[in-house]
Design a protein around this motif. Sequence first.
Motif, PDB file in Angstrom:
ATOM      1  N   GLU A   1      -9.118   4.152  -3.664  1.00  0.00           N
ATOM      2  CA  GLU A   1      -7.618   4.948  -3.954  1.00  0.00           C
ATOM      3  C   GLU A   1      -7.769   5.880  -3.032  1.00  0.00           C
ATOM      4  N   TRP A   2      -6.734   6.672  -3.409  1.00  0.00           N
ATOM      5  CA  TRP A   2      -6.223   8.197  -2.099  1.00  0.00           C
ATOM      6  C   TRP A   2      -6.871   9.637  -2.725  1.00  0.00           C
ATOM      7  N   ARG A   3      -7.488   9.721  -1.515  1.00  0.00           N
ATOM      8  CA  ARG A   3      -7.965  11.678  -1.855  1.00  0.00           C
ATOM      9  C   ARG A   3      -7.049  12.256  -0.777  1.00  0.00           C
ATOM     10  N   CYS A   4      -6.462  13.339  -1.544  1.00  0.00           N
ATOM     11  CA  CYS A   4      -5.450  13.969  -0.655  1.00  0.00           C
ATOM     12  C   CYS A   4      -5.348  15.228  -0.955  1.00  0.00           C
TER      13      CYS A   4
ATOM     14  N   ILE B   1      -5.354  12.891  -6.485  1.00  0.00           N
ATOM     15  CA  ILE B   1      -5.915  11.184  -6.142  1.00  0.00           C
ATOM     16  C   ILE B   1      -4.774  11.009  -6.690  1.00  0.00           C
ATOM     17  N   VAL B   2      -4.518   9.861  -5.690  1.00  0.00           N
ATOM     18  CA  VAL B   2      -3.446   7.976  -5.705  1.00  0.00           C
ATOM     19  C   VAL B   2      -3.983   6.910  -5.419  1.00  0.00           C
ATOM     20  N   GLU B   3      -3.545   6.317  -6.179  1.00  0.00           N
ATOM     21  CA  GLU B   3      -3.901   5.106  -6.326  1.00  0.00           C
ATOM     22  C   GLU B   3      -3.775   3.555  -6.279  1.00  0.00           C
ATOM     23  N   MET B   4      -3.027   3.050  -4.849  1.00  0.00           N
ATOM     24  CA  MET B   4      -2.874   2.062  -4.082  1.00  0.00           C
ATOM     25  C   MET B   4      -3.255   0.609  -3.781  1.00  0.00           C
ATOM     26  N   VAL B   5      -2.305  -0.575  -5.504  1.00  0.00           N
ATOM     27  CA  VAL B   5      -2.885  -1.395  -4.621  1.00  0.00           C
ATOM     28  C   VAL B   5      -2.328  -2.841  -3.894  1.00  0.00           C
ATOM     29  N   ILE B   6      -2.782  -3.059  -2.790  1.00  0.00           N
ATOM     30  CA  ILE B   6      -2.434  -3.303  -1.960  1.00  0.00           C
ATOM     31  C   ILE B   6      -2.763  -5.086  -0.904  1.00  0.00           C
ATOM     32  N   VAL B   7      -1.979  -5.972  -0.485  1.00  0.00           N
ATOM     33  CA  VAL B   7      -2.460  -7.454  -0.371  1.00  0.00           C
ATOM     34  C   VAL B   7      -2.966  -6.925   1.307  1.00  0.00           C
TER      35      VAL B   7
END
Length: 577
Positions: A344-347, A329-335
Motif C-alpha cells: 500500500e503506497w502512500r504518495c 494511497i495506491v495498492e500494488m500486488v507484486i511477486v
Amino acid sequence: MNPDNKWLRALILIGILMAILYVCWWYSFLLFHLISELFSIIIAVSIGIVAWNSRRRLDNDFLLFIGIAFIFIATIDLLHTLAYKGMNVFEGYDADLPTQLWIGARYLQAGALVLSPLFIVRRLDANVAMIGWGLLTGALLGLIFLGLFPSCFIEGQGLTDFKVYSELVIVAILVVASLHVGKHRKRLDREVYGLIQLAIWFMVASELAFTQYASVFADMNAIGHVLKVMEFYLLYLAILRTGISEPFRILFKDLKESEALVRDTLDTVPVLVIKTDRAMNVILSNHLVVDLLDGADPTGKDLGSAFGTERGMKLTQEVNKLGEGERSIVEMVIVANRARRTIEWRCLRTADGFLLMGLDVTAERVSRDLVSRLNEDRRVIHKTLRHDVLNQIMVARGNIELYKMSDREGHLAKAIAAMNKTVEIIQLTRNLERALESGRPLEDMDVRQLAMAVLADMDTGAVEVGLNGDLMIVADEAMASVLGNLIGNAITHARPETVSINMWEDDIGKHIEVRDDGRGVPQDLRESLFEEGTKGSGSEGTGMGLYLVRNTIERYGGAVRYFPGEPRGSVFRIDLP
C-alpha cells in the motif's frame, strides 16, 4: 484511496481482527487467548525495536522510554501466555501463576505510561533505562517464581482481594497517566496524542473487566483480552502506523539533513521509501525497496520501469494526478522472492518531486481472507453433514425396517451400502476441512512419488494408468486429496481405457495434467464444474470433490482448468507458480 478514508480502513481492519478473535474464541478459548496475547506481544516488541533503532534521531525520548519498557512488558506477557492454564509449559503451577504474571506486567505498563511524558521535555539515557527496566523485571519475576508475590487467583474460589484491588490501583495510575499525557498534548502530534489517550482508556476498561471473573475461561476474561487487543491496536496506530505512514513526524528532525544521514535513517524505518524528482526518476530509496525488487536498486530509473511496465505505469499515473501537497494511497500486488505481496503506497507530491512510502499489508489481506475462508468451509461442511449424511441414514433405517418385515437380503444390502456411503461422506468432509485449512506451512513435494502413493491405495481396475515426467512443487498434505480426486474421477466417471498423469515445468510455471480417453464431461456441466455441489446425473457423490480441488490449488497460488480431450476424453490441468 483518499487519505481521508484511513480511519474507515482502520475500522475495517478492527472488524476483521474482531472476527478472527471471535472464530478463535468459538473454537477454543485457549487458542483465542494465545492469538490475542501474541498480537499484543508482537506490537509491544515492534514498538521497542522501532524506538531503539531510531533513538539517535528522535526530537524527544517519549517514544524511547515507552519502547524500552514495552520490550520487558512483552517478555512478562509471553511468560503469562505460556503459563496459562491448559498450555502445560510450567509444570507444578496452577492458574495463579499466569494471573500473577499478568498483574505484574500491568503494573509495569501503567508505570511506563505515567512516567513517559517526563521524557518529552528531558533526555533519557537509553542504556540506563534498559538496565533499570531489566532489573525491575528480573526482581518481579524472582518474587513470582520464588513464591513471594501475593496470590492472585485461587482455584475453586476465583480472584483474590489483592488481585481485584491491584486492578483498581492500576486503573487509578492510568487515570493519572492520562492527565499527565494531557499536560503535554501541545508537544505531541495531534493524532498520536488522541490515539494514546484512547489506548489508555481501553486499558482502563480492560482492567475493570479483569475484576469480574471467577474462572480463567470466563466471558469477562475474554472481554478483557479483547479490550487489551484494542488497546495495543491503538498504540500500533499511534506509534507504528502513524509513524510509518508519515515517518518524518516522529523519526526525522530535519528533511534537509545530509543525504548520508537521511539514507541511514531511512534504513531504520520499517516502511518502503522512494523519493523521485519531478520527472518520476528515482533519486533515493531504502533497502526495503531493494529487497522488494529482488535486489535491484531502482535509483536512477524512472518509477515505471523500476516496477515493471503494468504495475509501474499504474503507480506513475496515480502519482501524476496529485497536486502539490496532495496525497493519495495506491495498492500494488507484486511477486517478490517467489511470494505474492500486497503493498500500500502512500504518495505525496512535494515541491521538488514525489515521496512514496509503502506498507506491506499482505498479512492484513491474508487475515481477512482467512476469516472468509473459515466461514465458507464451515458452511460447506455443516451443509454436507446435515443434508447428505441425514439422507443416507434415512435410507439405511428404511431398508432395515423393510428387512425386519420381509427378511429379504436385498434390503439389508441396501442398508449396508447406505451406511458405507455415510462413512465415505464423513471422510470426504474431513478431507475438505484439512484441504481448505489455511496457515499450514508448505513444503517441497515430489509429485511423481505422491501420485504413486495415491495410486497404490486406489482400485484402478482394467484402466491403464501412466506416469510421465518428474516435478517438485511447494504444497502440503492436501495435495494428495487433489490428485486422488482427479485420478479417481477419471477412472470412476469417465470409463476410460487409459489415464495419463503428466507433469512438467517451463518458463511460465509448473504444470500437472490428468488426461483420460473416456467419455468426457457433458457440455452443460463444464462452466460450473468446480463449483460446490456440481455433479453429473445419476452420480451418488456429494459434488464437493472438484470444489475441494479448486480451493486447494488456489490456496497454493495456482489454478485448475478443464479442457476437452482430443479426439475424446477430458484433460484437467493444474498450473502452479
